[in-house]
Design an enzyme around this catalytic site. Sequence first.
Site, PDB file in Angstrom:
ATOM      1  N   TYR A  30       0.821  -1.206   0.000  1.00  0.00           N
ATOM      2  CA  TYR A  30       0.000   0.000   0.000  1.00  0.00           C
ATOM      3  C   TYR A  30       0.849   1.247   0.000  1.00  0.00           C
ATOM      4  CZ  TYR A  30       0.955   0.934   4.954  1.00  0.00           C
ATOM      5  OH  TYR A  30       1.582   1.240   6.142  1.00  0.00           O
ATOM      6  N   ARG A  49       8.063   3.751  -4.750  1.00  0.00           N
ATOM      7  CA  ARG A  49       8.139   2.839  -3.605  1.00  0.00           C
ATOM      8  C   ARG A  49       7.120   1.706  -3.741  1.00  0.00           C
ATOM      9  NH1 ARG A  49       7.803   5.385   2.240  1.00  0.00           N
ATOM     10  NH2 ARG A  49       5.625   5.615   1.645  1.00  0.00           N
ATOM     11  N   ARG A 100      -6.954 -20.949  -1.440  1.00  0.00           N
ATOM     12  CA  ARG A 100      -5.956 -20.696  -0.393  1.00  0.00           C
ATOM     13  C   ARG A 100      -4.815 -21.713  -0.398  1.00  0.00           C
ATOM     14  NH1 ARG A 100      -4.305 -21.695   4.663  1.00  0.00           N
ATOM     15  NH2 ARG A 100      -3.724 -19.893   5.944  1.00  0.00           N
ATOM     16  N   HIS A 102      -0.294 -21.288   0.489  1.00  0.00           N
ATOM     17  CA  HIS A 102       0.679 -20.263   0.874  1.00  0.00           C
ATOM     18  C   HIS A 102       1.464 -19.703  -0.312  1.00  0.00           C
ATOM     19  CE1 HIS A 102      -0.404 -21.446   4.870  1.00  0.00           C
ATOM     20  NE2 HIS A 102       0.456 -20.578   5.407  1.00  0.00           N
ATOM     21  N   LYS A 146       6.487  -2.015   2.045  1.00  0.00           N
ATOM     22  CA  LYS A 146       5.292  -1.403   2.636  1.00  0.00           C
ATOM     23  C   LYS A 146       4.129  -2.366   2.438  1.00  0.00           C
ATOM     24  CE  LYS A 146       3.327   3.235   3.231  1.00  0.00           C
ATOM     25  NZ  LYS A 146       3.509   3.305   4.674  1.00  0.00           N
ATOM     26  N   GLU A 178      12.304   2.908  14.359  1.00  0.00           N
ATOM     27  CA  GLU A 178      11.432   3.964  13.812  1.00  0.00           C
ATOM     28  C   GLU A 178      10.156   4.024  14.642  1.00  0.00           C
ATOM     29  OE1 GLU A 178      10.010   3.027   9.822  1.00  0.00           O
ATOM     30  OE2 GLU A 178       9.957   0.891  10.283  1.00  0.00           O
ATOM     31  N   LEU A 202      11.005   1.312   7.247  1.00  0.00           N
ATOM     32  CA  LEU A 202      10.450   1.758   5.966  1.00  0.00           C
ATOM     33  C   LEU A 202      11.285   2.941   5.483  1.00  0.00           C
ATOM     34  CD1 LEU A 202       8.030   1.287   4.000  1.00  0.00           C
ATOM     35  CD2 LEU A 202       7.138   3.411   4.937  1.00  0.00           C
TER      36      LEU A 202
END
Length: 278
Positions: A30, A49, A100, A102, A146, A178, A202
């Site tokens: 995101y 990014r 589903r 992995h 991110k 951070e 990040l």
Amino acid sequence: MYYVDGKWIEPGEAAVHPEDRGYQFGDGIYEVFRIYQGKIYQWDSHFARLQRSANELQLALPWTNSELKAIAEQLMEKNGIGGSDDAILYMQVTRGAAPRQHEYPDNQRPVLSAFARHKERPHAELKSGISAALVPDIRWLRCDIKSLNLLGAAMAKQQAKQSGAFEAILHRDGIVTEGSASNLFAVKDGVLHTHPANHLILHGITRQIVIELAQTLSLEVREKAFRTEFLRQADELFFTGTTVEVMPVISVDGQQVGSGRVGEVTRKLQVAFEATIA
Ligand code: PDD
């Protein structure tokens, strides 16, 4: 109005697949964008990014920079954001739906969803500073991506909130990394210190802007990890981030930072940052 997988959706109508890997694995990425005066701030850096996060996860983004920007601008328009509005815009891309398992599915169709809403700048906090709490950094070892896996960050922020603080300062075995949703700088004897941009933090866009602004102000910046003992002796501390800008920290775990008031270096950087958003 939200944007979900190619459709414009009213709140409450949003329909996403129950087997979207974003739900099941946090398998997605995101960006949070700031809108100042009706314009998206630092679009290209955020897009770069997003692209990097996608590459690290072998997620092929089907949108170009300009296609994604067009969606962002339509979203702003549909939500009445323009002119002199300050707002935020959120975009996430999941790997999409698949039975589903992995490992990544062979056929991926990434799903984009987004929203935008009005949001004032945090004027009061920027002026008087905020409190922080030291919290162990229990996140994974790829904090440079991110990703949607934000539970470690959410737990840290919740812990900070429950101790009466505005933001968490994360540390790994005493090494300060951070904030839960921001980067952190310490100022000691006029020199700025911040964790290097490696896999443990990040690579904040605001962080990078502040490093460049510091250089234009002839302030030395050391991108080197420091410990909580050093943090406690700092003259000034501040967070940086898309939503917090250059946010002074005036106390940590109830102990005042430096004079207990917003420091001179922090103020200078706030002024310089303001000039970039005008
Ligand atoms: N957070 N570090 C972390 C862990 C973050 O989540 C963020 C941003 C930052 C600051 O990066 P930038 O300057 O590029 O915003 C640092 C966003 C705003 C969020 O998740 O809400």
